[in-house]
Design a protein around this motif. Structure first.
Motif, short mmCIF file in Angstrom:
data_model
loop_
_atom_site.label_atom_id
_atom_site.label_comp_id
_atom_site.label_asym_id
_atom_site.label_seq_id
_atom_site.Cartn_x
_atom_site.Cartn_y
_atom_site.Cartn_z
N HIS A 232 35.73 27.68 35.49
CA HIS A 232 34.76 27.59 36.60
C HIS A 232 33.92 28.86 36.73
N GLN A 233 33.43 29.39 35.61
CA GLN A 233 32.55 30.55 35.69
C GLN A 233 31.20 30.14 36.28
N ASN A 234 30.57 31.05 37.05
CA ASN A 234 29.26 30.81 37.67
C ASN A 234 29.26 29.57 38.55
N ASP A 235 30.37 29.36 39.25
CA ASP A 235 30.54 28.17 40.09
C ASP A 235 29.88 28.40 41.45
N ILE A 236 28.55 28.33 41.45
CA ILE A 236 27.77 28.61 42.66
C ILE A 236 26.48 27.82 42.61
N ALA A 237 25.99 27.41 43.76
CA ALA A 237 24.78 26.59 43.81
C ALA A 237 24.06 26.80 45.14
N LEU A 238 22.78 26.46 45.14
CA LEU A 238 21.96 26.48 46.34
C LEU A 238 21.55 25.06 46.70
N LEU A 239 21.45 24.80 47.97
CA LEU A 239 20.90 23.54 48.46
C LEU A 239 19.68 23.86 49.31
N CYS B 45 45.48 39.08 39.55
CA CYS B 45 45.10 37.66 39.60
C CYS B 45 45.01 37.08 38.19
N GLN B 46 44.44 37.86 37.28
CA GLN B 46 44.33 37.41 35.89
C GLN B 46 45.70 37.13 35.28
N SER B 47 46.66 38.01 35.56
CA SER B 47 48.00 37.83 34.98
C SER B 47 48.66 36.55 35.49
N VAL B 48 48.33 36.16 36.73
CA VAL B 48 48.88 34.92 37.28
C VAL B 48 48.23 33.71 36.61
N TYR B 49 46.92 33.69 36.53
CA TYR B 49 46.23 32.51 36.03
C TYR B 49 46.28 32.39 34.50
N GLN B 50 46.60 33.47 33.82
CA GLN B 50 46.79 33.37 32.37
C GLN B 50 47.95 32.43 32.03
N ARG B 51 48.86 32.27 32.95
CA ARG B 51 50.00 31.38 32.71
C ARG B 51 49.55 29.94 32.49
N ILE B 52 48.40 29.58 33.05
CA ILE B 52 47.89 28.21 32.86
C ILE B 52 46.60 28.22 32.05
N GLY B 53 46.37 29.32 31.33
CA GLY B 53 45.26 29.38 30.38
C GLY B 53 43.90 29.59 30.99
N ARG B 54 43.84 30.19 32.17
CA ARG B 54 42.54 30.42 32.80
C ARG B 54 42.21 31.90 32.83
N ASN B 55 40.92 32.20 32.70
CA ASN B 55 40.44 33.58 32.70
C ASN B 55 39.76 33.89 34.02
N ILE B 56 40.04 35.07 34.56
CA ILE B 56 39.37 35.55 35.77
C ILE B 56 38.41 36.66 35.36
N SER B 57 37.11 36.41 35.54
CA SER B 57 36.10 37.38 35.08
C SER B 57 35.68 38.30 36.22
N ASP B 58 34.80 39.26 35.89
CA ASP B 58 34.28 40.18 36.90
C ASP B 58 33.38 39.45 37.91
N ASN B 59 32.93 38.26 37.57
CA ASN B 59 32.09 37.49 38.48
C ASN B 59 32.92 36.64 39.44
N GLN B 60 34.21 36.86 39.46
CA GLN B 60 35.09 36.14 40.37
C GLN B 60 35.90 37.13 41.20
N GLY C 195 52.07 33.85 45.85
CA GLY C 195 51.84 34.52 44.57
C GLY C 195 50.66 33.99 43.80
N TRP C 196 50.03 32.90 44.29
CA TRP C 196 48.88 32.32 43.61
C TRP C 196 47.66 32.40 44.53
N PRO C 197 46.82 33.40 44.36
CA PRO C 197 45.64 33.51 45.22
C PRO C 197 44.59 32.45 44.87
N GLY C 198 43.69 32.21 45.81
CA GLY C 198 42.55 31.36 45.53
C GLY C 198 41.50 32.12 44.74
N VAL C 199 40.68 31.39 43.98
CA VAL C 199 39.65 32.01 43.14
C VAL C 199 38.27 31.66 43.71
N TYR C 200 37.46 32.68 43.88
CA TYR C 200 36.12 32.54 44.48
C TYR C 200 35.08 33.12 43.53
#
Length: 348
Positions: free
Chosen positions: A192-199, A262-277, A323-328
């Motif tokens: 979910h990189q760049n998961d942002i939109a305008l209306l 956060c990255q170490s937690v989500y790596q367990r399910i194969g997800r990457n947390i970038s600087d844009n999150q 132990g599992w934060p939300g990702v924004y």
């Protein structure tokens, strides 16, 4: 701290964008002397200046006879005397007051049978709402659903008129969506990189005590911050422990967490947390949840103003798993701000 005149606000120097930009580009003695004349105190080691209303964002004009700044894409945004302001004298429970976070929006979808609210967002100007890209495109959005309206000024979704302890709010506003603009680099994937939109709304929103815009973090100092450990709030009508949705608007206080943790937690399910999150929460039963997608991670970054720091993208199942934060999506990421500014300015 010194008192500023009626048309000025005491701010960090870099929040007075017109003057700050000019100082970076043309650091001459005239501008330095001007800054000294406007000085109104200190916040730690950060200088504060009396920033006139017209210089809250960059404009091509002058102050004290000195030409300062050029017009910025951020000029479309409401100034700090309008955005992010709410009465904070109410309850600190999870149940909001009628006028808590008056920028919170509900997204209404037309479906094969009927309609319903299934995502959130925040009002950022009289014409634009900020939300998540997965709320407007991708596999998370059924093909038969069509985003049609944004609701503002809502508190209890099953009541025609919202009232609390004898006080009532006006009817909520349902505004047609004129245009949907997902981030140009958003690709519906697990990360979910760049998961942002305008209306873009069909017409301007009239502001009131119950409908106001939230601020965006355009100041350079805010864009650089990680907000790690800072208390934030989320609000909305999403899934709770006992119900699929909440009829009343709820809020929770969360803390932003270290990205590496956060990255170490989500790596367990194969997800990457970038600087844009940015990650927040991770405590039992306290986090954004299903139905809150697109809602904002909000920080009170001054005595008066709340700002949209993140846009809710995804989190653990069940919500509020310890132990599992939300990702924004991090609104302070430079490319996210640019995407917002470039599109909105092109339509002004």
């Amino acid at each position: 701290m010194e008192q500023c005149s009626n048309n000025a606000t005491c701010l960090h120097l870099d929040q007075c964008s017109g003057l700050y930009t000019e100082l970076q580009q043309h650091p001459d003695n005239t501008l330095r002397n001007l800054t000294i004349q406007l000085h109104c105190g200190w916040n730690g080691s950060m200088p504060m200046i009396c920033c006139p209303q017209e210089f809250l964002y960059n404009n091509k004009t002058s102050i004290l006879g000195v030409d300062v700044g050029v017009r910025s894409p951020a000029d479309f945004l409401p100034d700090l005397r309008t955005c992010g302001i709410m009465d904070i004298s109410g309850s600190y429970s999870t149940l909001t007051q009628l006028d808590d976070h008056p920028w919170i929006a509900l997204l209404k979808y037309e479906k094969l049978v009927g309609s319903g609210f299934h995502c959130g967002g925040v009002l950022i100007s009289s014409r634009y709402v900020l939300t998540a890209a997965h709320c407007v495109k991708g596999s998370d959005l059924p093909e038969s659903w069509k985003l049609s309206h944004v609701r503002l000024g809502e508190w209890h979704t099953s009541w025609d008129i919202d009232c609390m302890r004898g006080n009532c709010a006006p009817r909520p506003l349902d505004l047609p969506v004129e245009e949907i603009i997902a981030h140009e680099q958003y690709v519906p994937t697990d990360d979910h990189q760049n998961d942002i939109a305008l209306l873009r709304l069909a017409y301007d929103v009239p502001f009131s005590d119950f409908v106001k815009p939230i601020c965006l973090p355009v100041a350079a100092s805010l864009r650089r911050q990680t907000f790690e450990g800072a208390d934030m709030e989320v609000a909305g009508w999403g899934k709770t422990v006992t119900k699929w949705t909440s009829f009343a608007k709820l809020k929770f206080t969360l803390s932003a967490v270290n990205r590496s943790d956060c990255q170490s937690v989500y790596q367990r399910i194969g997800r990457n947390i970038s600087d844009n999150q940015i990650c927040a929460g991770g405590l039992m039963r306290q986090n954004s949840c299903r139905g809150d997608s697109g809602g904002s991670l909000m920080g009170q970054v001054s005595a008066m103003n709340w700002m949209a720091i993140g846009v809710y993208s995804y989190g653990p199942t069940p919500c509020g798993t310890p132990g599992w934060p939300g990702v924004y999506t991090r609104v302070t990421a430079m490319d996210v701000i640019r995407q917002i500014e470039v599109h909105v300015v092109s339509r002004q």
